[in-house]
Design an enzyme around this catalytic site. Sequence first.
Site: not given
Length: 338
Positions: A170, A172, A175
């Site tokens: 979670g 990134g 992301c």
Amino acid sequence: MNFLGNSLCFDDILLVPRHSSIKSRQDIKLSMNIGSINLDLPIIASPMDTVCDVDMCYAMARHGGMGILHRYMSNYDQLKKVKQLVDSGIGFGVAIGINNESHVNDLYDCGVRCMLVDTANGHNSYVIETVKRLRQSFSDIHIMAGNVSTQEGFAHLANAGANSIRVGIGGGSACITRIVTGHGVPTLSSIMKCKTWKDSNSDCAIIADGGIRSSGDIVKAFAAGADAVMLGSMLAGTFESPGKIIDHNGRRVKEFRGMASFEAQKENNKLSVVEGISSFIEYKGSVDNILNSIKGGISSGCSYSGVDRLSLLHKFSSYITVSSASLSESIPHIGKRS
């Protein structure tokens, strides 16, 4: 709902400078072992279709790092690119999905000896079984797996036969998993907790993956216990990353997208829940400049902690938690005060 305690992001801490006898950062050794793989620069290019293809694999190997050839192409095209890389004699890895055994056999026959079981949530029965099958079938390959964010997830994959595991969910830059699903753990704390389990149970390597935006974050990841760091956005937008340089509102840019973005899913005919975004990123020129800057940042970080090799950083580094005001104090602020 159970409360499992507080966690730390990279911006929540600073490493504490120590006495140093290092004369020059050029004297610092950055090499790290990731299972049987030795990397002179323990940086790995993420297997995203706007980050790592053949050219990035070459560039990473040139600097002592490694690229993971992405899997968002046909099996035929991936094999064609694999043969090109194998013939060049460089070290690289190949991303694969689950339940594609015939293609895995073809990759092995071509000479691939590092495979990444590439999934968003590696703490999954199907991923664990895939790792087990790979280990039973190929005793001589390096198996990467992940991503995971907990000790339990790390343990399951390590016990299944993984040699290295990507840690981080979670965080990134492309992301939105935490926003869409409400799930995730700050990557820094994930690394710390997996390192604690690893020290007592396994020699499986930790690959920090997600939430890393600077060489300072890279240094913190190694201090927390990572054996290597995987990068996406920091390497995107370079000459060696896939995609064309385009003009966007007068700026030279390249596309950068998460593999769970709508655009990536549509192009690869794998529409599912959107957990990533697509955007443009400023064209940065050659990735050589980025990697040289990262090398310098890691070396300086080791010097501030008084260690002459990166492999000692975790043992001798200390950290403090800081307030949100620390972030504004840490960035350049010339002219902000009268």
